[in-house]
Design a protein around this motif. Structure first.
Motif, PDB file in Angstrom:
ATOM      1  N   GLN A  60      14.302  88.627  92.178  1.00 48.10           N
ATOM      2  CA  GLN A  60      15.412  88.612  93.126  1.00 48.10           C
ATOM      3  C   GLN A  60      15.285  89.811  94.052  1.00 48.10           C
ATOM      4  OE1 GLN A  60      18.845  88.544  90.456  1.00 48.10           O
ATOM      5  NE2 GLN A  60      19.129  86.376  90.920  1.00 48.10           N
ATOM      6  N   LEU A  61      15.570  89.609  95.326  1.00 52.45           N
ATOM      7  CA  LEU A  61      15.484  90.674  96.322  1.00 52.45           C
ATOM      8  C   LEU A  61      16.866  90.954  96.889  1.00 52.45           C
ATOM      9  CD1 LEU A  61      13.867  92.532  98.303  1.00 52.45           C
ATOM     10  CD2 LEU A  61      13.705  90.527  99.813  1.00 52.45           C
ATOM     11  N   ARG A  62      17.221  92.240  96.958  1.00 50.08           N
ATOM     12  CA  ARG A  62      18.465  92.659  97.578  1.00 50.08           C
ATOM     13  C   ARG A  62      18.145  93.774  98.576  1.00 50.08           C
ATOM     14  NH1 ARG A  62      19.481  88.601  95.661  1.00 50.08           N
ATOM     15  NH2 ARG A  62      21.115  88.011  94.164  1.00 50.08           N
ATOM     16  N   VAL A  63      18.308  93.468  99.854  1.00 52.43           N
ATOM     17  CA  VAL A  63      18.099  94.435 100.918  1.00 52.43           C
ATOM     18  C   VAL A  63      19.455  94.993 101.328  1.00 52.43           C
ATOM     19  CG1 VAL A  63      17.291  94.804 103.275  1.00 52.43           C
ATOM     20  CG2 VAL A  63      15.995  93.314 101.726  1.00 52.43           C
ATOM     21  N   ILE A  64      19.583  96.324 101.343  1.00 50.45           N
ATOM     22  CA  ILE A  64      20.855  96.968 101.652  1.00 50.45           C
ATOM     23  C   ILE A  64      20.774  97.589 103.044  1.00 50.45           C
ATOM     24  CG2 ILE A  64      22.499  98.755 100.977  1.00 50.45           C
ATOM     25  CD1 ILE A  64      21.620  98.380  98.095  1.00 50.45           C
TER      26      ILE A  64
END
Length: 306
Positions: free
Chosen positions: A265-269
């Motif tokens: 899973q990828l989470r870009v902030i």
């Protein structure tokens, strides 16, 4: 603080929470000490029902220094790595991954959730790929696969890393020098309050400043090369977190890491750079809580220590 012998080295570590709870191992990045993991981040993980182990990598903080490695030429190593030439180093990231696994063994911890930041993310990736029976889940923060062709640091970021304080600089001048680098690399939307920034840098400087160790760790990164072939072998649940405004390890590197690890899973902030600003701690904890205690992790069966 405590120390233990791992791979012939004395490593300094801290253990937080109930030893009966599932373990989270925190692996910090280039030149950073265990205190670079914010206390409220550590306390938040403990509140989630986890025991937390954080430690100083070799060549940082209060852990042993590899003085036989001398003072390497980082600039020349950077040029050689860009040209695809072999870089020689006193040790590699694989050795540092062995340190982390050895620390778990020394503490009689069979398996753990592993969270790594920057270089620590690279080490955590190696742990997950090489010792799948030991890693329950992986969180790779502001890190990279080191695959050739990925964008590197901006010119400003490279210059900041290579810039050295003037000879004979006072303690106050050293703090100002280091603070300027942290501000440049940090999160533009979430600036660290100046008083807190100065306090953190002063604490790190007083506890265990080792510029030669930073250079040797940089050499280890350059000598270790790409993990492009290893990442697809990772089988544990993986979360990749990256700041959209990271100028040291650009967000494309996090996107690439997530693409290479099956099911990651990828989470870009947005607004996040290359640090863990206090304004984002709650958000990071929420992402990690969902990951560690989520459906995927909950389905994992306890694994035998090997």
């Amino acid at each position: 603080m405590a120390t233990t012998t791992v791979n012939g080295l004395e490593l300094c570590y801290q253990r937080h929470g109930d030893p009966r709870d599932p373990c989270v191992l925190l692996v910090m990045g280039l030149g950073m000490q265990l205190i670079a993991w914010p206390d409220d981040f550590v306390e938040g993980l403990v509140e989630q029902g986890l025991q937390v182990v954080r430690f100083d990598n070799r060549d940082s903080g209060l852990s042993d220094k590899i003085e036989a490695g001398g003072q390497p030429s980082v600039v020349w190593a950077y040029v050689k790595s860009k040209l695809g030439l072999r870089v020689r180093s006193a040790y590699t990231l694989d050795d540092m991954a062995d340190d982390a696994l050895g620390l778990l063994s020394a503490l009689d911890i069979g398996h753990a959730h592993v969270i790594g930041a920057s270089m620590g993310g690279m080490i955590a990736q190696l742990m997950a790929a090489r010792a799948p029976q030991r890693v329950l889940s992986l969180v790779s923060i502001m890190s990279s696969s080191s695959r050739r062709g990925l964008p590197g640091p901006t010119r400003a970021a490279r210059q900041a890393l290579m810039r050295r304080p003037k000879a004979g600089a006072s303690r106050a001048e050293l703090i100002d020098h280091m603070a300027a680098t942290v501000r440049l690399l940090g999160s533009p939307a979430y600036p660290v309050p100046e008083k807190l920034l100065q306090q953190r840098i002063a604490a790190a400087l007083d506890r265990g400043n080792c510029p030669q160790g930073v250079a040797r760790q940089m050499m280890a990164i350059a000598a270790s090369g790409s993990r492009e072939a290893l990442l697809p072998t990772i089988t544990c649940p993986t979360l990749v977190i990256h700041g959209a405004q990271d100028i040291l390890i650009p967000v494309e590197c996090g996107i690439d890491t997530a693409a290479l690890i099956p099911g990651a899973q990828l989470r870009v902030i947005e607004g996040m750079g290359h640090n863990l600003p206090p304004q984002l701690i709650e958000r990071l904890l929420a992402l990690i809580d969902a990951h560690v205690h989520g459906k995927m992790a909950a389905q994992l069966q306890p694994r035998q220590f090997a």
